[in-house]
Design an enzyme around this catalytic site. Structure first.
Site, PDB file in Angstrom:
ATOM      1  N   TYR A 185      36.767   1.274  -6.427  1.00 50.31           N
ATOM      2  CA  TYR A 185      35.982   0.053  -6.218  1.00 50.31           C
ATOM      3  C   TYR A 185      34.505   0.411  -6.273  1.00 50.31           C
ATOM      4  O   TYR A 185      34.065   1.350  -5.610  1.00 50.31           O
ATOM      5  CB  TYR A 185      36.323  -0.549  -4.850  1.00 50.31           C
ATOM      6  CG  TYR A 185      35.574  -1.824  -4.521  1.00 50.31           C
ATOM      7  CD1 TYR A 185      35.785  -2.990  -5.259  1.00 50.31           C
ATOM      8  CD2 TYR A 185      34.662  -1.868  -3.464  1.00 50.31           C
ATOM      9  CE1 TYR A 185      35.108  -4.168  -4.953  1.00 50.31           C
ATOM     10  CE2 TYR A 185      33.985  -3.043  -3.151  1.00 50.31           C
ATOM     11  CZ  TYR A 185      34.213  -4.187  -3.901  1.00 50.31           C
ATOM     12  OH  TYR A 185      33.541  -5.346  -3.596  1.00 50.31           O
TER      13      TYR A 185
ATOM     14  N   ASP B 238      30.061   7.579  -7.416  1.00 47.58           N
ATOM     15  CA  ASP B 238      29.815   6.482  -6.484  1.00 47.58           C
ATOM     16  C   ASP B 238      30.108   7.032  -5.093  1.00 47.58           C
ATOM     17  O   ASP B 238      31.257   7.127  -4.673  1.00 47.58           O
ATOM     18  CB  ASP B 238      30.709   5.288  -6.829  1.00 47.58           C
ATOM     19  CG  ASP B 238      30.534   4.145  -5.827  1.00 47.58           C
ATOM     20  OD1 ASP B 238      29.792   4.330  -4.840  1.00 47.58           O
ATOM     21  OD2 ASP B 238      31.151   3.082  -6.033  1.00 47.58           O
TER      22      ASP B 238
ATOM     23  N   LYS C  51      26.269   2.180   2.754  1.00 46.61           N
ATOM     24  CA  LYS C  51      26.898   2.373   4.063  1.00 46.61           C
ATOM     25  C   LYS C  51      26.074   3.264   5.016  1.00 46.61           C
ATOM     26  O   LYS C  51      25.153   2.784   5.654  1.00 46.61           O
ATOM     27  CB  LYS C  51      28.321   2.898   3.878  1.00 46.61           C
ATOM     28  CG  LYS C  51      29.192   1.879   3.086  1.00 46.61           C
ATOM     29  CD  LYS C  51      30.642   2.279   3.057  1.00 46.61           C
ATOM     30  CE  LYS C  51      31.460   1.438   2.086  1.00 46.61           C
ATOM     31  NZ  LYS C  51      31.964   0.189   2.607  1.00 46.61           N
TER      32      LYS C  51
END
Ligand SMILES: Cc1ncc(COP(=O)(O)O)c(C=O)c1O
Length: 432
Positions: free
Chosen positions: A149, A244, A272
């Protein structure tokens, strides 16, 4: 069966109203508990390794706001710094020195990053890095992996993990075919499939983007040689390698997966943890590539709130805490104890499971495994996971409401929380 002691009257009332106001009652899909059943819990406050809901129930938390809360929720050092920053205003829309501080910390820590651009979410970081991959190479196609994702931008909504996997959605309506026609996919940990794609599309592939440790199809580490193989293939075909690290950055090691595995990509995305609980993302990489980003270069990308002093402050303080000696050793020991305990308890109760961890990131699948790819992860017994999830919730343990999400520990998780969690698992896993 497990007895239901959890009173959730207020959560239910609030969520019923929320469903009339917001699609599915939530601001992000996985929160809605659709795949595990039952209603989501509405929270009131968080502290350390704990969450408290609006009905007054207390939970040990293994979601950590989906990753940012690595130092524990509402860490006093972060909160104090935020209070001081707040007094000076929330957003300048102009340069502030805190951007330099966080940029220096990121550049010092992450091997591939020589220059960095701050944005407001992981999605923004990934969509921007894709534009940069294309701008730098002059090529359009990209390779991503099934179950990975990279946020919800159109180009990535192909065989995506996280909520897309959790809800079992096909490719999303509203995404033009023309947008995804340049997105090629391969199974995770399958170098041969990547090579075939490069051979089929010579000189057309801008780069390969991946989660260096998958967290959005459950927890799936890279096989030995996979990351090194991708590094070689991308170099051979003149394409970029992009990690990523929105989830793994500053989580599985201070310098992320690239430090942990010793493989340096060309570009990296972050999110995050580097926002310490406030909305932040970032992308960075080699200076010659980053020099293309506006206003230094022609590749346009901008943001009203990007680099705002609150988010920068929370990020700086979080990284300062993580930089202290022993932090990653603690995360690794605590997560290892948790996963080993869960596997043992589950197997003793005749459940077929597998799982693993790296530092503060872990996963448990209800399949004997091994799990090397999203296809393998899909063999999990989702009905069992739902019962496990619901049972643990009743016992005051808050796990991600999906088999296809990694779990997270924090510096605030101690042996006491792990022991309590394993006691709960003993009760739950022997009840079905
Ligand atoms: C690896 C990865 N990339 C990108 C994203 C998107 O980040 P955000 O939710 O901040 O947009 C996520 C979110 O979970 C992620 O795990």
């Amino acid at each position: 069966m497990i007895s239901t002691t959890l009173k959730t009257t207020k959560s239910e009332e609030i969520f019923t109203t929320a469903q009339k106001l917001m699609p599915g009652g939530v601001s992000s899909p996985v929160r809605a508990f659709k795949s595990v059943g039952g209603q989501p819990i509405v929270f009131d406050r968080v502290q350390g390794a704990y969450l408290w809901d609006v009905d007054g129930n207390q939970y040990i938390d293994y979601v950590g706001s989906w990753g940012p809360a690595i130092c524990g929720h509402a860490h006093p050092v972060v909160i104090k710094a935020l209070q001081e920053a707040l007094e000076k205003g929330t957003s300048f829309g102009a340069p502030c020195v805190l951007e330099n501080t966080l940029a220096e910390m990121v550049i010092d820590a992450v091997p591939s990053i020589e220059m960095v651009r701050f944005v407001n979410s992981g999605t923004e970081a990934c969509m921007s890095v894709l534009r940069l991959m294309r701008a730098f190479t002059g090529r359009e196609k990209i390779i991503k992996f099934e179950g990975c994702y990279h946020g919800h931008a159109d180009m990535f909504l192909v065989k995506a993990g996280s909520g897309v996997a959790t809800l079992g959605l096909p490719d999303s309506p509203g995404v033009p075919k023309s947008t995804t026609s340049s997105t090629l996919t391969a199974p995770y940990n399958n170098l041969e499939a990547v090579k075939v794609l490069f051979d089929q599309h010579p000189d057309q592939i801008a780069g390969v983007i991946l989660e260096p440790v998958v967290g959005n199809a459950g927890f799936i580490p890279p096989d030995v040689g996979f990351l090194a193989g991708l590094r070689e293939l991308t170099q051979e075909y003149g394409a970029l390698l992009v990690f990523d690290e929105v989830m793994t950055g500053f989580r599985i090691a201070y310098g992320g997966a690239q430090e942990k595995f010793g493989i340096t990509p060309d570009l990296t995305t972050l999110g995050k943890v580097i926002g310490g609980g406030l909305p932040v993302g970032a992308y960075g990489g080699r200076r010659e590539i980053m020099a293309l980003v506006a206003p230094a270069g022609p590749m346009y990308q901008a943001g009203t709130l990007s680099g705002n002093p609150l988010a920068m402050t929370a990020g700086i303080k979080t990284l300062e805490l993580l930089r202290q000696p022993g932090t990653y050793e603690h995360l690794d020991r605590i997560s290892g104890k948790l996963v080993a305990g869960l596997l043992q308890i589950a197997r003793d109760a005749d459940h077929r499971v597998c799982g693993g961890h790296i530092s503060g990131m872990f996963g448990l699948f209800f399949t004997p495994g091994p799990v090397h790819s999203y296809e393998d992860a899909k063999k999990s017994d989702l009905a069992k996971f739902s019962r496990f999830h619901r049972g643990m919730l009743e016992q005051g343990i808050y796990l991600a409401p999906s088999q296809f999400e990694a779990g997270f520990t924090s510096l605030a998780h101690t042996d006491a929380e792990i022991d309590r969690t394993l006691e709960a698992a003993q009760i739950v896993l022997s009840s079905f």
